[in-house]
Write an enzyme that holds these catalytic residues in place. Structure first.
Site, PDB file in Angstrom:
ATOM      1  N   CYS A  19      -6.206   6.807  -4.344  1.00  0.00           N
ATOM      2  CA  CYS A  19      -4.815   6.363  -4.441  1.00  0.00           C
ATOM      3  C   CYS A  19      -4.764   5.260  -5.476  1.00  0.00           C
ATOM      4  CB  CYS A  19      -4.352   5.835  -3.076  1.00  0.00           C
ATOM      5  SG  CYS A  19      -2.593   5.453  -3.016  1.00  0.00           S
TER       6      CYS A  19
ATOM      7  N   CYS B 260      -2.959  -0.882  -0.996  1.00  0.00           N
ATOM      8  CA  CYS B 260      -2.551  -1.537   0.246  1.00  0.00           C
ATOM      9  C   CYS B 260      -3.800  -2.141   0.881  1.00  0.00           C
ATOM     10  CB  CYS B 260      -1.873  -0.531   1.168  1.00  0.00           C
ATOM     11  SG  CYS B 260      -0.470   0.263   0.357  1.00  0.00           S
TER      12      CYS B 260
ATOM     13  N   CYS C 222      -2.691  16.826   8.971  1.00  0.00           N
ATOM     14  CA  CYS C 222      -2.491  15.687   8.070  1.00  0.00           C
ATOM     15  C   CYS C 222      -3.180  16.025   6.754  1.00  0.00           C
ATOM     16  CB  CYS C 222      -3.098  14.455   8.713  1.00  0.00           C
ATOM     17  SG  CYS C 222      -2.998  13.001   7.669  1.00  0.00           S
TER      18      CYS C 222
ATOM     19  N   GLY D  73      -3.779   9.358  -0.561  1.00  0.00           N
ATOM     20  CA  GLY D  73      -2.883   9.393  -1.710  1.00  0.00           C
ATOM     21  C   GLY D  73      -1.443   9.050  -1.408  1.00  0.00           C
ATOM     22  N   GLU D  74      -0.716   8.793  -2.475  1.00  0.00           N
ATOM     23  CA  GLU D  74       0.716   8.498  -2.380  1.00  0.00           C
ATOM     24  C   GLU D  74       1.462   9.757  -2.844  1.00  0.00           C
ATOM     25  OE1 GLU D  74       3.084   6.268  -1.296  1.00  0.00           O
ATOM     26  OE2 GLU D  74       4.270   7.904  -2.120  1.00  0.00           O
TER      27      GLU D  74
ATOM     28  N   HIS E 163       5.557  -1.851   7.530  1.00  0.00           N
ATOM     29  CA  HIS E 163       4.453  -2.795   7.798  1.00  0.00           C
ATOM     30  C   HIS E 163       4.738  -4.281   7.717  1.00  0.00           C
ATOM     31  CE1 HIS E 163       2.168   0.803   7.883  1.00  0.00           C
ATOM     32  NE2 HIS E 163       1.944   0.917   6.592  1.00  0.00           N
TER      33      HIS E 163
ATOM     34  N   CYS F 216      -5.722   7.340  11.001  1.00  0.00           N
ATOM     35  CA  CYS F 216      -4.921   6.879   9.859  1.00  0.00           C
ATOM     36  C   CYS F 216      -5.642   5.831   9.054  1.00  0.00           C
ATOM     37  CB  CYS F 216      -3.680   6.143  10.353  1.00  0.00           C
ATOM     38  SG  CYS F 216      -2.458   7.146  11.024  1.00  0.00           S
TER      39      CYS F 216
ATOM     40  N   CYS G  13      -5.743  -0.551   3.919  1.00  0.00           N
ATOM     41  CA  CYS G  13      -5.987   0.901   3.908  1.00  0.00           C
ATOM     42  C   CYS G  13      -7.322   1.228   3.253  1.00  0.00           C
ATOM     43  CB  CYS G  13      -4.851   1.596   3.158  1.00  0.00           C
ATOM     44  SG  CYS G  13      -5.126   3.344   2.898  1.00  0.00           S
TER      45      CYS G  13
ATOM     46  N   SER H  11       5.048  10.804   4.100  1.00  0.00           N
ATOM     47  CA  SER H  11       4.941   9.351   4.261  1.00  0.00           C
ATOM     48  C   SER H  11       4.739   8.702   2.902  1.00  0.00           C
ATOM     49  CB  SER H  11       3.762   9.033   5.176  1.00  0.00           C
ATOM     50  OG  SER H  11       3.540   7.642   5.217  1.00  0.00           O
TER      51      SER H  11
ATOM     52  N   GLU I 161     -10.070  14.823   2.399  1.00  0.00           N
ATOM     53  CA  GLU I 161     -10.145  15.076   3.834  1.00  0.00           C
ATOM     54  C   GLU I 161      -8.819  15.583   4.371  1.00  0.00           C
ATOM     55  OE1 GLU I 161     -13.629  11.914   4.988  1.00  0.00           O
ATOM     56  OE2 GLU I 161     -11.618  11.171   4.708  1.00  0.00           O
TER      57      GLU I 161
HETATM   58  N1  SAH Z   1       0.314   6.831   0.876  1.00  0.00           N
HETATM   59  C1  SAH Z   1       1.191   7.197   1.897  1.00  0.00           C
HETATM   60  C2  SAH Z   1       0.621   8.185   2.879  1.00  0.00           C
HETATM   61  C3  SAH Z   1      -0.796   7.982   3.340  1.00  0.00           C
HETATM   62  S1  SAH Z   1      -1.158   6.658   4.427  1.00  0.00           S
HETATM   63  C4  SAH Z   1       1.684   5.962   2.615  1.00  0.00           C
HETATM   64  O1  SAH Z   1       1.155   4.883   2.373  1.00  0.00           O
HETATM   65  O2  SAH Z   1       2.635   6.070   3.371  1.00  0.00           O
HETATM   66  C5  SAH Z   1      -0.570   7.207   6.022  1.00  0.00           C
HETATM   67  C6  SAH Z   1      -0.231   6.031   6.969  1.00  0.00           C
HETATM   68  O3  SAH Z   1      -1.420   5.399   7.459  1.00  0.00           O
HETATM   69  C7  SAH Z   1       0.570   4.954   6.266  1.00  0.00           C
HETATM   70  O4  SAH Z   1       1.620   4.487   7.071  1.00  0.00           O
HETATM   71  C8  SAH Z   1      -0.459   3.885   6.093  1.00  0.00           C
HETATM   72  O5  SAH Z   1       0.162   2.660   5.903  1.00  0.00           O
HETATM   73  C9  SAH Z   1      -1.255   3.991   7.366  1.00  0.00           C
HETATM   74  N2  SAH Z   1      -2.547   3.330   7.307  1.00  0.00           N
HETATM   75  C10 SAH Z   1      -3.316   3.124   6.224  1.00  0.00           C
HETATM   76  N3  SAH Z   1      -4.445   2.453   6.572  1.00  0.00           N
HETATM   77  C11 SAH Z   1      -4.392   2.251   7.893  1.00  0.00           C
HETATM   78  C12 SAH Z   1      -5.285   1.643   8.826  1.00  0.00           C
HETATM   79  N4  SAH Z   1      -6.441   1.157   8.465  1.00  0.00           N
HETATM   80  N5  SAH Z   1      -4.920   1.626  10.126  1.00  0.00           N
HETATM   81  C13 SAH Z   1      -3.746   2.167  10.505  1.00  0.00           C
HETATM   82  N6  SAH Z   1      -2.878   2.773   9.672  1.00  0.00           N
HETATM   83  C14 SAH Z   1      -3.185   2.801   8.376  1.00  0.00           C
HETATM   84 FE1  SF4 Z   2      -1.253   2.426   0.399  1.00  0.00          FE
HETATM   85 FE2  SF4 Z   2      -0.853   4.896   1.345  1.00  0.00          FE
HETATM   86 FE3  SF4 Z   2      -2.285   4.519  -0.903  1.00  0.00          FE
HETATM   87 FE4  SF4 Z   2      -3.284   3.773   1.458  1.00  0.00          FE
HETATM   88  S1  SF4 Z   2      -2.817   5.872   0.811  1.00  0.00           S
HETATM   89  S2  SF4 Z   2      -3.328   2.599  -0.468  1.00  0.00           S
HETATM   90  S3  SF4 Z   2      -1.455   3.107   2.548  1.00  0.00           S
HETATM   91  S4  SF4 Z   2      -0.101   4.052  -0.608  1.00  0.00           S
END
Ligand code: SAH
Ligand code: SF4
Length: 391
Positions: free
Chosen positions: A135, A139, A128, A194-195, A250, A368, A142, A226, A115
């Site tokens: 991923c 987390c 974005c 993804g990371e 976080h 997000c 997420c 990010s 997406e």
């Molecule tokens: N993997 C990378 C980039 C993608 S996530 C990272 O983790 O930074 C982009 C942002 O969205 C990150 O800050 C993540 O922690 C946040 N995020 C993920 N799930 C979320 C949710 N359910 N509500 C709000 N922010 C969220």
């Molecule tokens: Fe964590 Fe970012 Fe991967 Fe979501 S996309 S699991 S926030 S590293």
């Protein structure tokens, strides 16, 4: 035991090469394109010039049909068409939210889908983009983290997302028309699925293409990557990409961060902060964005706010408070508006900008952390999600 390490290894060994078929010129660095053209019979002394011409067609004018590359000889165009393709991901669906946010589901080689979200604002527009299908990290708040990694995106698939959006926004320049300084797509954030730092080379090459002055021409100050905190790659990002950095922070204690962002077990807060302290100097960038998702009763106390300020002391920072976006089966609740405001207030009084991110595109699950392609079946169970969250 931390199960991340072996999975990470797998990701890093995923080959960078695109799946078989004719070579796609999209995503090649200038050097790689030069090599590819020479291998296809272009005389070495002409190769640099040909790269310049083709590059401009693809990334400045948005042309993908070799026939239209009219400053190349007819035979040469025919050779290119036989040997190469100029391909970007295919748009499967396009949804437009009530607030103007656009979400594209795009298909990449192998039938996978990712997406891409475009967020219009008054004086700019942010795209974005995703760097992986799923991923490897988990987390616990997420949605993407509940989907197992399928594969890394190639550089072509990453920059291709930008090209898809420019197509849809009608933003390729028109020959002869006056240069339009206001860009609909003016910023890129690597905050989709993804990371990005577990797909470093492809992300770097794609962002170099986005920044190239002879193409899409976005300044490195308008690109934000990010990361969840892959410490060894943070220094490399500063040196080799030089874009803005956002960190998914976080939590203010290792105990809580271990649960929210499990990669913290490998690179805990002290190590992460050390890497972040060096980032602005090395990349010559301004502030680091600290992303902080507001989870009711988990990380949102006044004490957390005060600890956060102490931890980041001395780092040029902006703190982005993200109201938790709920998703089906999520093990957390969003903090109340009053709580978020109180938290923001403490940070603001300590002298930091602390914008509260307004969720955009929620009605189309484009906010997000809500991204996840419905087609990917490898999911975790609710029980697994709760277990990972330490519940
Ligand atoms: N993997 C990378 C980039 C993608 S996530 C990272 O983790 O930074 C982009 C942002 O969205 C990150 O800050 C993540 O922690 C946040 N995020 C993920 N799930 C979320 C949710 N359910 N509500 C709000 N922010 C969220
Ligand atoms: Fe964590 Fe970012 Fe991967 Fe979501 S996309 S699991 S926030 S590293």
């Amino acid at each position: 035991m931390d199960i991340k390490a072996p999975i990470t290894q797998d990701v890093l060994t995923i080959p960078r090469k695109a799946p078989e078929g004719p070579v796609n010129l999209v995503g090649l660095t200038r050097d790689a394109m030069r090599d590819a053209l020479i291998a296809a019979g272009t005389p070495e002394r002409q190769a640099k010039m040909r790269v310049g011409q083709i590059w401009q067609w693809i990334y400045h004018w948005g042309v993908r049909d070799f026939e239209q590359m009219t400053n190349l000889a007819k035979d040469y165009r025919a050779m290119l068409a036989r040997t190469f393709v100029v391909a970007i991901p295919e748009v499967v669906t396009r949804q437009v939210s009530g607030d103007g946010t656009r979400k594209y589901l795009v298909r990449i080689a192998g039938g996978h889908e990712v997406e891409v979200v475009y967020i219009p604002e008054t004086d700019r527009g942010t795209l974005c983009i995703s760097s992986q299908v799923g991923c490897t990290l988990t987390c616990s708040f997420c949605h993407t983290g509940t989907q197992k990694l399928v594969r890394n995106l190639t550089a072509g698939e990453i920059i291709g997302q930008v090209m898809v959006a420019r197509d849809d926004l009608g933003e390729w320049p028109v020959p002869g028309a006056p240069k339009d300084e206001t860009r609909l797509l003016s910023n890129i954030v690597l905050m989709g699925m993804g990371e990005p730092l577990y797909n470093f080379e492809n992300v770097r090459d794609a962002m170099k293409i986005a920044m190239d002055p002879d193409g899409i021409q976005l300044s490195r100050r308008r690109i934000t990557l990010s990361t969840s905190g892959i410490v060894p790659e943070i220094a490399r990002t500063a040196q080799e990409i030089g874009c803005q950095l956002a960190i998914s922070f976080h939590a203010t204690t290792d105990e809580v961060r271990d649960r929210l962002v499990p990669i913290n077990k490998k690179w805990p807060l002290a190590k992460l902060l050390e890497a972040l302290r060096d980032y602005p100097k090395v990349s010559n960038s301004e502030r680091i964005t600290f992303e902080y998702v507001m989870l009711d009763g988990i990380n949102d106390s006044d004490e957390d706010a005060r600890r956060l300020i102490k931890l980041i002391d001395g780092i040029p920072a902006k703190i982005n408070l993200i109201p938790f976006n709920e998703w089906p089966g999520a093990p957390y609740k969003r903090s109340s508006n009053n709580r978020i405001r109180a938290f923001a207030d403490i940070i603001y009084k300590a002298g930091y900008a602390s914008p509260i991110r307004t969720p955009r595109g929620e009605d189309i699950m484009a906010a997000c952390g809500q991204l996840k392609s419905a087609t990917e079946r490898a999911r975790k169970s609710k029980a697994q999600i709760a277990q990972d969250a330490g519940l």
